[in-house]
Enzyme design. Structure first.
Site, PDB file in Angstrom:
ATOM      1  N   THR A  58       0.822  -1.214   0.000  1.00  0.00           N
ATOM      2  CA  THR A  58       0.000   0.000   0.000  1.00  0.00           C
ATOM      3  C   THR A  58       0.858   1.269   0.000  1.00  0.00           C
ATOM      4  O   THR A  58       0.415   2.328  -0.465  1.00  0.00           O
ATOM      5  CB  THR A  58      -0.966   0.050   1.210  1.00  0.00           C
ATOM      6  OG1 THR A  58      -0.214   0.145   2.441  1.00  0.00           O
ATOM      7  CG2 THR A  58      -1.869  -1.168   1.236  1.00  0.00           C
ATOM      8  N   ALA A  71      -0.675   7.369   1.517  1.00  0.00           N
ATOM      9  CA  ALA A  71      -0.904   6.008   1.003  1.00  0.00           C
ATOM     10  C   ALA A  71      -2.396   5.700   1.076  1.00  0.00           C
ATOM     11  O   ALA A  71      -3.025   5.837   2.121  1.00  0.00           O
ATOM     12  CB  ALA A  71      -0.123   4.983   1.826  1.00  0.00           C
ATOM     13  N   THR A  72      -2.948   5.289  -0.065  1.00  0.00           N
ATOM     14  CA  THR A  72      -4.386   5.011  -0.120  1.00  0.00           C
ATOM     15  C   THR A  72      -4.615   3.528   0.179  1.00  0.00           C
ATOM     16  O   THR A  72      -5.048   2.749  -0.668  1.00  0.00           O
ATOM     17  CB  THR A  72      -4.913   5.370  -1.517  1.00  0.00           C
ATOM     18  OG1 THR A  72      -4.299   6.591  -1.938  1.00  0.00           O
ATOM     19  CG2 THR A  72      -6.416   5.563  -1.513  1.00  0.00           C
ATOM     20  N   HIS A  73      -4.296   3.179   1.406  1.00  0.00           N
ATOM     21  CA  HIS A  73      -4.196   1.771   1.815  1.00  0.00           C
ATOM     22  C   HIS A  73      -5.421   0.933   1.384  1.00  0.00           C
ATOM     23  O   HIS A  73      -5.295  -0.058   0.686  1.00  0.00           O
ATOM     24  CB  HIS A  73      -4.085   1.688   3.335  1.00  0.00           C
ATOM     25  CG  HIS A  73      -2.952   2.477   3.918  1.00  0.00           C
ATOM     26  ND1 HIS A  73      -1.628   2.058   3.896  1.00  0.00           N
ATOM     27  CD2 HIS A  73      -2.953   3.668   4.566  1.00  0.00           C
ATOM     28  CE1 HIS A  73      -0.878   2.949   4.505  1.00  0.00           C
ATOM     29  NE2 HIS A  73      -1.636   3.935   4.911  1.00  0.00           N
ATOM     30  N   ASP A  74      -6.596   1.338   1.851  1.00  0.00           N
ATOM     31  CA  ASP A  74      -7.770   0.460   1.728  1.00  0.00           C
ATOM     32  C   ASP A  74      -8.186   0.221   0.290  1.00  0.00           C
ATOM     33  O   ASP A  74      -8.661  -0.861  -0.063  1.00  0.00           O
ATOM     34  CB  ASP A  74      -8.952   1.059   2.509  1.00  0.00           C
ATOM     35  CG  ASP A  74      -8.664   1.113   3.992  1.00  0.00           C
ATOM     36  OD1 ASP A  74      -9.321   1.884   4.700  1.00  0.00           O
ATOM     37  OD2 ASP A  74      -7.758   0.378   4.444  1.00  0.00           O
TER      38      ASP A  74
END
Ligand code: RIB
Ligand code: CA
Length: 348
Positions: free
Chosen positions: A226, A271-274
């Site tokens: 991510t 960070a666009t984790h999901d």
């Protein structure tokens, strides 16, 4: 040490310390526009959760059956209200939303309001939804949807894993109806909440260990992958330039996230984790994965909440470990942003 005591300066330092298992073919299912993948998103909206939900609703390869909530980034009542307002803003107030666990099965409640704001979505204010959260609650709704579905259903847990652990404990007979768990959480390397642990796992390590031991097919989209899915202020401008209300919402959320990152350590991207967990289910060739045995440290020491990822065959053999998850190791960050921009251009 490299020159002047700097590690790896000039590329003359030590090799990476963790074993990089080789990429393997994915086991996660992926949908198609003709046969969309039934999907439940379990989330703690949440700046990046909000982008993940928008991406899922925009993709024809995914059929979002429900959004359930868990306490994590913010108190669960905020997460639930955010989920209701987000699906409404995205034009899908028909999507059932149900509230789950307020906190972990064991241990202290952990929040990330310093990242996401007290209410969970920064300073963004969304119109109220005409819908309400379903009284059956997250676990009840997930169990009903799994039982009713003619085919197994994928679940994308993108918050602490408490609801998933409760689902498995309350409805063990439904484990076979879970097609795959695309989990945003964990890390092969360092954490982000402590040096050892990533937030979603750290917030409820015991639940995470229950899930990783469950035998259900898992892809763990951890920080290793991510952190390759970064958005910056240029990304926010491109989202806003889409001209959609959803694009403006996404831009606001990204800008808030970057404001916090900048305050902390002068960073200029988030960070666009999901959304990586969602993108993995919608795009079969986007994320590279490798096979690991993942265990969660549920102790009370400095490694609490660490996902211990073993991928070295000789050690797995020595300690009797078998792979129980695929772990994300690579994503094309430029393509990922294009996927997000396309998704938010499709939303109202
Ligand atoms: O560590 C990142 C995860 O923690 C994401 O799911 C984010 O929303 C927070 O919940
Ligand atoms: Ca989340």
């Amino acid at each position: 040490m490299g020159r002047d005591g700097a590690w790896n300066e000039g590329g003359t330092g030590a090799a990476p310390t963790f074993f990089a298992a080789p990429a393997v073919p994915r086991t996660a299912p992926h949908g198609t526009a003709e046969a969309p993948l039934p999907l439940i998103i379990d989330s703690d909206p949440g700046l990046d959760d909000a982008l993940a939900i928008g991406l899922a609703l925009a993709r024809p390869e995914l059929n979002v059956l429900a959004v359930t909530t868990v306490g994590g980034n913010a108190d669960v009542r905020h997460c639930t209200e955010n989920a209701l307002r987000l699906v409404h803003a995205y034009g899908r107030s028909d999507i059932p939303v149900a509230e789950g666990a307020a906190g972990p099965i064991f241990g202290d409640v952990v929040r990330a309001t310093e990242v996401h704001g007290e209410g969970g979505i920064g300073r963004t204010v969304l119109p109220a939804s005409p819908a309400s959260a379903r009284p059956e609650g997250a676990v009840g709704l997930m169990a009903r949807l799994l039982a009713e579905s003619p085919v197994p259903v994928a679940i994308a847990p993108v918050g602490p894993l408490t609801n998933i652990a409760l689902l498995l404990r309350l409805h063990p007979e439904l484990a076979g109806k879970i097609a795959h768990l695309a989990i945003m959480g964990g890390s092969i390397g360092e954490g982000n909440t402590t040096v050892s642990a990533e937030f979603n796992i750290y917030a409820d390590p015991e639940s995470a260990e229950i899930v990783f031991r469950s035998g259900i097919p898992i892809t763990m989209l951890g920080l290793d992958v991510t952190h390759q899915a970064l958005l910056d202020l240029g990304s926010a401008e491109r989202l806003r330039a889409l001209g959609t209300a959803s694009g403006r919402i996404a831009a606001e959320l990204v800008e808030f996230a970057i404001e916090r990152v900048r305050q902390w350590y002068g960073g200029d991207s988030t960070a666009t984790h999901d959304a990586v967990a969602i993108a993995h289910l919608a795009f079969p060739d986007l994320v590279s994965v490798a096979s690991y045995n993942v265990r969660v440290d549920t102790g009370s020491g400095p490694a609490r909440g660490r996902t211990v990822c073993e991928g070295l065959p000789i050690r797995m053999q020595r300690y009797g470990l078998a792979p129980n998850a695929q772990v994300g190791i690579r994503i094309d960050g430029v393509r990922f942003e294009q996927i997000l921009l396309d998704a938010f251009s499709r939303l109202p």
